[in-house]
Design an enzyme around this catalytic site. Structure first.
Site, PDB file in Angstrom:
ATOM      1  CB  SER A  19      -0.954  -0.040   1.198  1.00 26.48           C
ATOM      2  OG  SER A  19      -1.987   0.906   1.056  1.00 26.48           O
ATOM      3  CG  ASP A  76      -6.683  -2.454  -3.960  1.00 28.46           C
ATOM      4  OD1 ASP A  76      -7.420  -2.078  -3.033  1.00 28.46           O
ATOM      5  OD2 ASP A  76      -5.448  -2.286  -3.979  1.00 28.46           O
ATOM      6  CG  HIS A 133      -5.472  -2.649   0.047  1.00 28.23           C
ATOM      7  ND1 HIS A 133      -4.845  -2.029  -1.012  1.00 28.23           N
ATOM      8  CD2 HIS A 133      -4.864  -2.171   1.166  1.00 28.23           C
ATOM      9  CE1 HIS A 133      -3.907  -1.212  -0.555  1.00 28.23           C
ATOM     10  NE2 HIS A 133      -3.900  -1.280   0.754  1.00 28.23           N
TER      11      HIS A 133
END
Length: 816
Positions: free
Chosen positions: A671, A744, A778
């Site tokens: 991330s 995601d 994610h």
């Protein structure tokens, strides 16, 4: 040309390796040492009964398969729905439940639950006699009840629960009745998509500013709106423990139902149209009502409009009523918060928020209890005539707690705590709450009116969790418990506050977390659970929290892991992997504080960097990457420069210790850590390779702010450009592995971020590889995906780091 396989998408720019090195057909499985981490047992989840005598241990489900993740999924209004169950598509489930007592009596396995069911998180009745929980079947979510005395579970009602957009059930104070949000019995079939569009999709703005953060999975068409309303349609039921059901005739898009402490009223929130294509469902119009326990309207509190026009900035919020709840110390009094600054965090005002209350019969003007100079951050109620109210302000990191009289006295608010929330060492801890026999959540106080505090206990020696008693009038603190080396031990809950007995969770570097029983003032300790070591064969891996200094004087830390049996004097420096995640600070002192503990269990999670210590790498985990902005400066004004100097410092420390080969170091992160990785490869020559997972690389695609950046793209275009690795793809001259979930849904990290960055890298001749994981969000959940990521990462590290040829010219690590 990009090739799309049904099993995996892999894009590759050939570099200094043969195509056979990474070519594959289907999902791959890593070497046995890495696979063993995925197969290792996971400790069960625990829930303690209200009387603190009984524990429910819930065995976690193994990782789902890619077939499980391939089930139908609908992405609507910021939520993801399994259309077969009318619930969330990616929920965590348990497979079994066991009852045990804190005093060590024999475990009792709960019977009656179908073997193929997915058990969800549940709730104890206030008296502790029952535990209700959702059970997900193949085509529905059912409400089940566990009778604690008999350790048997059974389905409570036939009508399925509605798991979309709100809570599914809550207890009434009598411990005999539940409020249940069920799928509407008369909603009919799901609306079908029109074969021919009946209208264009139109959005219009009449000159009013409506900035919005970058949200995913939003509504896109009138058909989406109809389907979302269909999923949200619910019946409000009153259900008794004998299975009898009363329909309260309150059908609609119900999002919340909360009984008053006296059990006479229900605070009911219902979503309405018009919907939005810009913001998620929790910003849609919302009607707040108080109804009686038969569903009759008592009073409409507020009919809230669509909330698209919220100002930008971390201090901004919605207007009107928010955070509405029942006062827990009163029979039937509502409490809520309203903005005094129009919700605009950029407004220059003395007061931001007001906490208000409105007692039964819920008519007339609400009474203001306190007005706050900062933004409201929570309230807690006491039976002793006061409440605690928190406020905070992001740009200054201020955090305050006030003691406010609730007994009708004219006493002014008393400041209890006032500190910077980024100053870990100054954090006094969080006040403890307790539930009474009707389920009211109240502040826990001692006979002299003191409150109890628990916290992580951050210190220069590392985190040392504590339990304290705090006198709010004198400010005196009595420490009742503090974690002591060589253990990391956290307070888990009182067993009997009068007797001074409590539960902790204790671990050490080689002992996994387990629950223990303690008594205040005594060193005696009794084991309550005995969860086994998940990977005893890896005990030889060493862990050390190391400290070092950045070139500008900022103290930093990292957790250094070294392979089992490694000896630096004998084996020499190792190839290394640095794993990090940048964080923003407004002071040097806070940025340099220790944020971990040297005594935590060596948890070798398969999802981060630690697995590769088994493959001969030195791992520098959680390497501090503080981004500091002093005074009026924003941290991101010098983001790249600070990132490079922090990375240089951690490499230099590993080299100084003789454990890191400076010519064979990789950088990796997930991330915002992926964003960091790409920036370090673009702006320095410190690393031989990088692994960036689920990142965002073009900040113009998140134009209304990102992470802790409060400015918009139009306010600071030079910052957005300088921080975007996509804009500097031509500078990336080290191999980079990009991994991203194709589904995601994290704000800002659209899959296209990795795809476009890869295209930029390829177009500029970089050595790069893009792995797109079908059905993954994610974080990665499917067994096949997790194993494949381990395989990809291990191969990348071995090819471009461990077995990389020497650089043409080797210098001390410096930034580019």
């Amino acid at each position: 040309m990009k090739r799309l396989f049904t099993f995996l998408v892999v894009l590759l720019v050939a570099g200094a390796f043969s195509s056979a090195t990474f070519a594959q057909d289907g999902y791959q499985v890593p070497v046995d040492d890495l696979k063993a981490l995925v197969d290792a047992p996971v400790a069960p989840s625990m829930s303690l009964s209200p009387d603190n005598n009984t524990m429910i241990l819930m065995e976690r489900q193994a990782l789902p398969t890619i077939a499980d993740l391939s089930q139908p999924e609908m992405r609507l209004a910021g939520t993801r729905i399994n259309p077969r169950t009318n619930g969330p598509s990616r929920s965590t489930s348990f497979v079994s439940m066991t009852l045990t007592s804190v005093d060590g009596a024999a475990e009792r396995e709960v019977s009656g639950i179908p073997a193929d069911a997915g058990i969800g998180f549940g709730s104890w009745s206030p008296d502790g006699s029952h535990f209700v929980f959702p059970v997900t079947m193949s085509d529905r979510i059912e409400l089940w009840s566990l009778d604690v005395a008999s350790a048997s579970a059974s389905r409570l009602i036939d009508q399925p629960l509605n798991g979309v957009g709100g809570g599914m059930f809550t207890w009434m104070p009598d411990s005999e009745t539940l409020l249940v949000r069920a799928v509407a019995a008369d909603r009919g079939a799901m609306p079908k998509a029109p074969e021919v569009p009946a209208t264009p999709v139109v959005q219009e703005n009449a000159g009013e500013a409506a900035p919005a953060r970058t949200y995913q999975d939003l509504l896109e068409s009138p058909h989406d709106e109809d389907v979302f309303e269909w999923f949200m349609s619910s019946d409000l039921l009153r259900v008794s423990m004998d299975g009898s059901v009363s329909d309260l005739d309150r059908s609609g898009m119900i999002t919340s139902m909360d009984p008053s402490p006296d059990g006479q009223f229900i605070l009911l929130e219902t979503m309405n149209r018009p919907f939005s294509y810009l913001v998620p469902y929790y910003r849609f119009p919302n009607r707040i009502d108080v109804v009686d326990t038969d569903g009759g309207l008592v009073q409409m509190i507020e009919d809230q409009p669509l909330m698209e026009n919220v100002p930008t900035g971390f201090g901004s919020t919605t207007t009107g009523i928010r955070s509405i709840t029942w006062r827990q110390d009163a029979d039937a009094t509502l409490a809520w918060v309203e903005a005094l600054d129009g919700g605009d965090g950029n407004a220059d005002v003395d007061l931001r928020d007001a906490v208000k209350q409105l007692a039964h019969p819920f008519t007339g003007d609400a009474e203001t209890m306190i007005e706050l100079p900062l933004r409201y951050a929570g309230m807690m109620w006491s039976d002793d005539g006061f409440m605690l109210v928190n406020e905070r302000w992001t740009s200054t990191r201020e955090y305050r707690t006030y003691k406010v009289a609730t007994d009708g006295s004219s006493a002014s608010a008393q400041t209890v705590f006032d500190y910077s929330y980024e100053d870990r060492y100054a954090n006094p801890g969080s006040p403890m709450m307790d539930s009474d026999d009707t389920g009211r959540r109240l502040l826990m106080t001692s006979d002299d009116g003191s409150i109890y505090l628990t916290g992580t206990g951050a210190s220069p020696e590392g985190n040392r969790p504590f339990l304290r008693r705090f006198d709010m009038d004198s400010g005196e603190t009595e420490e009742l418990f503090r974690s002591q080396a060589p253990y990391y031990e956290r307070f888990a809950g009182w067993l009997d506050a009068d007797a001074g007995t409590f539960l902790t969770m204790r671990e050490s570097t080689n002992e996994p977390p387990n629950y223990f029983k303690r008594t205040v003032g005594s060193d005696e300790i009794m084991a309550v659970t005995n969860f086994p070591h998940p990977y005893p064969e890896m005990d030889g891996i060493s862990k050390e929290t190391i400290s070092y200094i950045r070139e500008d004087g900022v103290p930093l830390t990292a957790d250094l892991y070294l392979p089992a049996g490694y000896d630096a004097s004998r084996d020499g420096p190792l190839p290394a992997l640095v794993w990090a995640y940048p964080r923003e600070f407004k002071s040097v002192a806070a940025a340099g504080q220790v944020s971990s503990t040297p005594y935590a269990f060596k948890r070798i999670s398969y999802s981060g960097a630690l697995p590769y210590v088994t493959q001969g790498y030195a791992v520098l985990n959680n390497a501090a990457m503080p981004i500091i902005g002093l005074g009026d400066e924003q941290p991101n004004d010098t983001f790249v420069e600070q990132l490079v100097t922090s990375a240089e410092a951690v490499i230099n420390e590993g080299v100084r210790r003789g454990v890191v080969d400076p010519d064979r170091v990789a950088i990796a992160g997930h991330s915002y850590g992926a964003f960091m990785t790409a920036n370090l490869l673009a702006h320095s020559d410190l690393f031989r390779a990088g692994i960036a997972r689920s990142g965002a690389y073009n900040r113009s695609l998140t134009p209304f702010g990102f992470q802790a950046e409060p400015r918009t793209f139009w306010e600071a275009p030079e910052i957005y450009f300088a921080m975007s690795p996509f804009m500097h793809a031509h500078k990336v001259n080290e191999p980079i592995l990009l991994i991203h979930g194709m589904a995601d849904n994290n704000s800002g990290t659209f899959p296209v971020q990795s795809e476009r960055f890869y295209h930029g890298l390829k177009g500029n001749g970089a050595t790069a590889r893009l792995v797109m994981l079908p059905h993954e969000s994610h974080g990665y959940r499917a067994m096949e995906s997790v194993l494949h990521v381990l395989w990809e990462t291990h191969n990348w590290l071995d090819t471009y780091v461990k077995n990389a040829p020497p650089r043409v010219e080797v210098n001390e690590p410096t930034g580019r």
